[in-house]
Design a protein around this motif. Structure first.
Motif, short mmCIF file in Angstrom:
data_model
loop_
_atom_site.label_atom_id
_atom_site.label_comp_id
_atom_site.label_asym_id
_atom_site.label_seq_id
_atom_site.Cartn_x
_atom_site.Cartn_y
_atom_site.Cartn_z
N GLY A 211 0.80 -1.21 0.00
CA GLY A 211 0.00 0.00 0.00
C GLY A 211 0.84 1.26 0.00
N GLU A 212 0.30 2.32 -0.58
CA GLU A 212 0.97 3.62 -0.63
C GLU A 212 1.05 4.27 0.75
OE1 GLU A 212 -1.15 6.15 -3.26
OE2 GLU A 212 -0.55 5.09 -5.09
N PRO A 213 1.84 5.34 0.88
CA PRO A 213 1.82 6.12 2.12
C PRO A 213 0.41 6.54 2.49
CG PRO A 213 3.66 6.82 0.75
CD PRO A 213 2.85 5.86 -0.08
N TYR A 214 0.14 6.56 3.77
CA TYR A 214 -1.22 6.84 4.25
C TYR A 214 -1.70 8.23 3.83
CZ TYR A 214 -5.01 7.72 7.58
OH TYR A 214 -6.22 8.04 8.15
N GLN A 215 -0.85 9.23 3.97
CA GLN A 215 -1.26 10.59 3.63
C GLN A 215 -1.47 10.73 2.12
OE1 GLN A 215 0.43 13.99 5.86
NE2 GLN A 215 1.94 12.54 6.65
N GLY A 216 -2.66 11.12 1.74
CA GLY A 216 -2.98 11.32 0.33
C GLY A 216 -3.27 10.05 -0.43
N ARG A 217 -3.43 8.96 0.26
CA ARG A 217 -3.66 7.69 -0.41
C ARG A 217 -5.07 7.62 -1.00
NH1 ARG A 217 -2.15 1.95 2.42
NH2 ARG A 217 -3.37 0.54 1.11
N ALA A 218 -5.18 7.18 -2.24
CA ALA A 218 -6.48 7.13 -2.91
C ALA A 218 -7.23 5.85 -2.61
CB ALA A 218 -6.29 7.29 -4.42
N ALA A 219 -6.56 4.70 -2.77
CA ALA A 219 -7.21 3.40 -2.57
C ALA A 219 -6.93 2.91 -1.16
CB ALA A 219 -6.71 2.39 -3.59
N LEU A 220 -8.00 2.72 -0.38
CA LEU A 220 -7.85 2.29 1.00
C LEU A 220 -9.11 1.54 1.42
CD1 LEU A 220 -5.95 2.57 3.50
CD2 LEU A 220 -7.30 4.58 4.14
N THR A 221 -8.91 0.39 2.06
CA THR A 221 -10.07 -0.36 2.53
C THR A 221 -10.94 0.51 3.44
OG1 THR A 221 -10.77 -2.29 3.81
CG2 THR A 221 -8.68 -1.29 4.42
N SER A 222 -12.23 0.30 3.40
CA SER A 222 -13.17 1.18 4.10
C SER A 222 -13.05 1.12 5.61
CB SER A 222 -14.61 0.82 3.69
OG SER A 222 -14.94 -0.50 4.13
N VAL A 223 -12.43 0.07 6.15
CA VAL A 223 -12.37 -0.08 7.61
C VAL A 223 -11.23 0.72 8.23
CG1 VAL A 223 -13.38 -2.37 7.46
CG2 VAL A 223 -10.90 -2.14 7.56
N VAL A 224 -10.31 1.22 7.42
CA VAL A 224 -9.21 2.03 7.96
C VAL A 224 -9.65 3.49 7.93
CG1 VAL A 224 -6.83 2.79 7.62
CG2 VAL A 224 -7.46 0.40 7.21
N PRO A 225 -9.60 4.18 9.08
CA PRO A 225 -10.06 5.57 9.12
C PRO A 225 -9.23 6.48 8.23
CG PRO A 225 -8.94 4.97 11.17
CD PRO A 225 -9.13 3.71 10.39
N ARG A 226 -9.90 7.44 7.61
CA ARG A 226 -9.25 8.34 6.66
C ARG A 226 -8.48 9.48 7.35
NH1 ARG A 226 -8.05 7.49 1.30
NH2 ARG A 226 -9.64 6.18 0.36
N ASP A 227 -8.89 9.88 8.52
CA ASP A 227 -8.28 11.03 9.18
C ASP A 227 -7.77 10.65 10.56
OD1 ASP A 227 -8.91 12.98 7.09
OD2 ASP A 227 -10.99 12.68 7.70
N GLU A 228 -6.95 9.61 10.61
CA GLU A 228 -6.41 9.12 11.87
C GLU A 228 -4.98 9.63 12.04
OE1 GLU A 228 -5.64 8.04 15.15
OE2 GLU A 228 -7.59 7.16 14.62
N THR A 229 -4.77 10.50 13.02
CA THR A 229 -3.45 11.11 13.21
C THR A 229 -2.39 10.07 13.55
OG1 THR A 229 -4.01 11.56 15.53
CG2 THR A 229 -4.40 13.33 13.92
N ALA A 230 -2.79 8.98 14.20
CA ALA A 230 -1.81 7.95 14.55
C ALA A 230 -1.21 7.29 13.32
CB ALA A 230 -2.46 6.90 15.45
#
Length: 315
Positions: A211-230
């Motif tokens: 998977g790509e870096p979390y910040q700015g990632r386009a494709a992401l499974t729905s169960v992973v939060p989009r705005d998680e600072t951790a």
């Protein structure tokens, strides 16, 4: 969507026989019980609607074996193989061919277990004609994903496609990627779920995406939060195991409930084949190797160059 007035199954049978199996048109006609002119029309229609696609590959601009050797040395993994050109633009077809060659070299036997993860790349290659036949080999998913709407993250669908193409034996997991605490506890005692976790433990190999870096990632499974600072330090993930640039684990509240093999199990697998293309994935590939989450990398020429440049720039 393939739109045509002709029979799609007949088109597929004709195109597969001619373009994949190398059967002459006269023999295709005999197989299908139609005339040779009809076969010509079927093949032309298959090309017109996009069922059959052709491409003219550019010659590599670098010595690919040398590039692979340099990248293997930088990553410290067992093997690196590089497809020419930009494989994102080519729907990962070159990477699919490399995966087929890797699986043939493993010589998997009846009853042995091959795991497969979810993601854009694994979904793309799961139906490609270059994959070998694996009769009797058990294919099992590595992550939950029953609730996903994006087929790239529906692990059971990826397993089904892969098994259909290779004649392997599919096993399915009926669990979401991120269950509630109550469901998590129930799953631990569920016989069908324990069958999957037992397959994880005795698997010989796994095929994963990166998977790509979390910040700015386009494709992401729905169960992973989009705005998680951790998750902001996460430069990538493999099988929903997120990691930072040093390869250290990155977790977030609730990640302990994710349905996935433990990281220690993934590290201990004899063979882990990772597929990744796209220059944005350079830190993901570099850190994934540092995390010990794959033994073999299948990538393309521009991505390999980007990883080498990043490694040189960061030391």
């Amino acid at each position: 969507m393939l739109e045509t007035a002709m029979d799609l199954q007949l088109l597929h049978r004709a195109a597969s026989a001619y373009y994949v199996d190398g059967v002459r048109q006269a023999e295709v006609a005999a197989r299908l019980g139609v005339s040779r002119p009809t076969v010509s029309k079927l093949l032309a229609e298959a090309r017109r609607i996009g069922m059959v696609r052709f491409e003219v590959l550019e010659p590599p601009t670098a010595d690919l074996p040398d590039l692979a050797a340099r990248l293997q040395d930088v990553l410290g993994v067992r093997s690196v193989r590089i497809a020419p050109g930009n494989q994102v633009q080519r729907d990962y077809r070159g990477i699919g061919d490399l995966l087929g060659e890797e699986l043939r070299s493993l010589d998997l036997q009846r009853g042995e277990v091959l795991l497969i993860s979810s993601g854009k790349t694994t979904y793309a290659v799961s139906g490609m004609p270059g994959l070998p036949e694996l009769p009797g080999v058990v294919i099992a998913p590595t992550v939950g994903g029953q609730q996903e709407t994006d087929p790239s993250f529906q692990t059971n669908e990826i397993v089904r496609r892969f098994a259909d193409r290779t004649r392997a034996e599919p096993k399915f997991m009926f669990a979401p990627a991120s269950p509630s605490e109550q469901l998590w506890e129930s799953l631990q005692a569920d016989p069908s779920f324990r069958e999957i976790t037992d397959l994880w433990a005795r698997a010989r190999a796994v095929v994963v995406g990166i998977g790509e870096p979390y910040q700015g990632r386009a494709a992401l499974t729905s169960v992973v939060p989009r705005d998680e600072t951790a998750l902001l330090p996460a430069v990538g993930d493999i099988n929903l195991h997120f990691y930072d640039i040093a390869g250290h684990p990155v977790s977030y509240p609730g990640s302990e409930l994710l349905v996935r093999p433990p990281r220690a199990l993934l590290n201990a697998l004899p063979t882990s084949i990772a597929m990744a293309a796209g220059e944005r994935k350079a830190p993901s590939i570099l850190a994934g190797a540092r995390a010990g989450l794959y033994t073999t990398l299948l990538t393309d020429e521009p991505t390999a160059q980007a990883v080498l440049a990043l490694a040189a720039a960061t030391g």
